[in-house]
Design a protein around this motif. Sequence first.
Motif, PDB file in Angstrom:
ATOM      1  N   SER A  79      81.501  58.586  11.766  1.00  0.00           N
ATOM      2  CA  SER A  79      81.167  58.151  10.305  1.00  0.00           C
ATOM      3  C   SER A  79      79.740  57.572  10.594  1.00  0.00           C
ATOM      4  N   TYR A 108      77.884  49.151   7.959  1.00  0.00           N
ATOM      5  CA  TYR A 108      76.846  49.389   6.901  1.00  0.00           C
ATOM      6  C   TYR A 108      75.616  48.345   7.091  1.00  0.00           C
ATOM      7  N   ASN A 153      88.280  47.749   5.054  1.00  0.00           N
ATOM      8  CA  ASN A 153      88.365  47.144   6.163  1.00  0.00           C
ATOM      9  C   ASN A 153      87.274  45.796   6.144  1.00  0.00           C
ATOM     10  N   ASP A 178      83.648  54.649   1.359  1.00  0.00           N
ATOM     11  CA  ASP A 178      84.046  55.090   2.502  1.00  0.00           C
ATOM     12  C   ASP A 178      85.922  54.935   2.379  1.00  0.00           C
ATOM     13  N   ALA A 180      88.066  55.668   4.929  1.00  0.00           N
ATOM     14  CA  ALA A 180      88.391  56.227   6.378  1.00  0.00           C
ATOM     15  C   ALA A 180      89.935  56.151   6.650  1.00  0.00           C
ATOM     16  N   THR A 205      87.211  60.428   7.849  1.00  0.00           N
ATOM     17  CA  THR A 205      86.961  60.588   9.147  1.00  0.00           C
ATOM     18  C   THR A 205      88.261  61.213   9.738  1.00  0.00           C
ATOM     19  N   ILE A 217      84.312  62.447  14.863  1.00  0.00           N
ATOM     20  CA  ILE A 217      83.985  63.359  13.913  1.00  0.00           C
ATOM     21  C   ILE A 217      84.112  62.612  12.384  1.00  0.00           C
ATOM     22  N   GLY A 218      83.035  62.201  11.823  1.00  0.00           N
ATOM     23  CA  GLY A 218      83.099  61.596  10.642  1.00  0.00           C
ATOM     24  C   GLY A 218      82.407  62.941   9.612  1.00  0.00           C
TER      25      GLY A 218
HETATM   26  C1  LIG Z   1      87.304  52.854  11.498  1.00  0.00           C
HETATM   27  C2  LIG Z   1      86.644  53.389  10.392  1.00  0.00           C
HETATM   28  C3  LIG Z   1      85.533  54.368  10.400  1.00  0.00           C
HETATM   29  C4  LIG Z   1      85.637  55.574  11.274  1.00  0.00           C
HETATM   30  O1  LIG Z   1      84.446  55.498  11.811  1.00  0.00           O
HETATM   31  P1  LIG Z   1      84.242  56.869  12.883  1.00  0.00           P
HETATM   32  O2  LIG Z   1      82.916  56.600  13.438  1.00  0.00           O
HETATM   33  O3  LIG Z   1      84.365  58.083  12.068  1.00  0.00           O
HETATM   34  O4  LIG Z   1      85.458  56.690  14.148  1.00  0.00           O
HETATM   35  C5  LIG Z   1      84.549  54.415   9.356  1.00  0.00           C
HETATM   36  N1  LIG Z   1      84.942  53.428   8.049  1.00  0.00           N
HETATM   37  C6  LIG Z   1      85.729  52.290   8.163  1.00  0.00           C
HETATM   38  C7  LIG Z   1      85.701  51.546   7.093  1.00  0.00           C
HETATM   39  C8  LIG Z   1      86.440  52.278   9.460  1.00  0.00           C
HETATM   40  O5  LIG Z   1      87.138  51.284   9.352  1.00  0.00           O
END
Ligand SMILES: *Cc1c(COP(=O)(O)O)cnc(C)c1O
Length: 347
Positions: A79, A108, A153, A178, A180, A205, A217-218
């Motif tokens: 991602s 971000y 998250n 997002d 995820a 993701t 892979i995102g």
């Molecule tokens: C884990 C996570 C991702 C995933 O990231 P990748 O780069 O696809 O592994 C994306 N956004 C959030 C909020 C996450 O916690």
Amino acid sequence: MKTIDLASLTRKNILRLTPYSSARDEFAGGAAHIFLDANENPFPTDFHRYPDPHQRKLKAALAGLKGIPAESIFLGNGSDEPIDLLYRAFCEPGVHNVVIPQPTYGMYSVSAAVNNVEERNVPLSDSFQLQPEAVLAACDAHTRIIFLCSPNNPTGNLLRPEDVHLLLQRFDGIVVVDEAYIDFATQPGWLPQLKNFQNLVVLQTLSKAWGLASLRIGMAFAHPTVVEILTKIKPPYNLGGPVQIQALEALTNVAKMERQVATLRQERNRLMTALAALPCVQKVYPSDANFILVQVTDAALIYQFLLRRGIVVRDRSKVAGCTHCLRITVGTPEENSALLDALRLAG
Ligand SMILES: *Cc1c(COP(=O)(O)O)cnc(C)c1O
């Protein structure tokens, strides 16, 4: 559909850019069997040819799985890549800004700093919900992107749909949601709204529910014009051949993923109940993800206590709004029981 003026939101240099045209772009398939166009080593191995820069098979599989047309799917190296490309496509360094409700995922902000783009932080409420009027108040004519994360998250909660909806309607820039952790959630995500909002970008993701974090892979789901812009500026071969092949194979086993997600949700609920009963735990936050935010009596002490027993969790106690908090990923049933046994000893 709500439309936005994507051409005027896109940086001028990106609009003008002629993308790199790879050997595989100029000759895709057809009847040739002798390939002398890409300066590859001709002696065959599993890896000697460049991979499909457009990831056609993988996108077709995801299109079927998600019910989203392939033209609305962008695939990146994690991602991280679409996050970075969104900045590079829409934010002029030193000029534009983005709004990020906090606390949330750190990438971000990192990507904003890398791209020299101002970030404006707005606090989430005490229950980690959006305060949409405050988010809009932080926006000005130079705001290009609002980054939302749902389930968020490190807090674990879904954002209230009404609030996300309001931002999509009122903000005339890009709204990233997002997702995820959406496969662990009890409510559907925002993919069905893509047809109503040209300014919506949904990130997902294969790193979490699908168990493919190492493949990197995102996915960004968006209006075809947005996907076109991101595709124009991505490195041509951003997903390796073995990565595409392994992902395709994993995606054929939806039932396995669903079984694992069901177990992890059950385990999440078991952990939440058991954690709440522990003397060292002050608060267990609700979770729609595969992790739980837990407020404890002394985060640093308990973190070290667990580490001495070989268990590593994430200390989020320095994060604004998360004082005394640990973020605990839901593991296998055995791992979760070991965690609970250790925490019972912590007193
Ligand atoms: C884990 C996570 C991702 C995933 O990231 P990748 O780069 O696809 O592994 C994306 N956004 C959030 C909020 C996450 O916690």
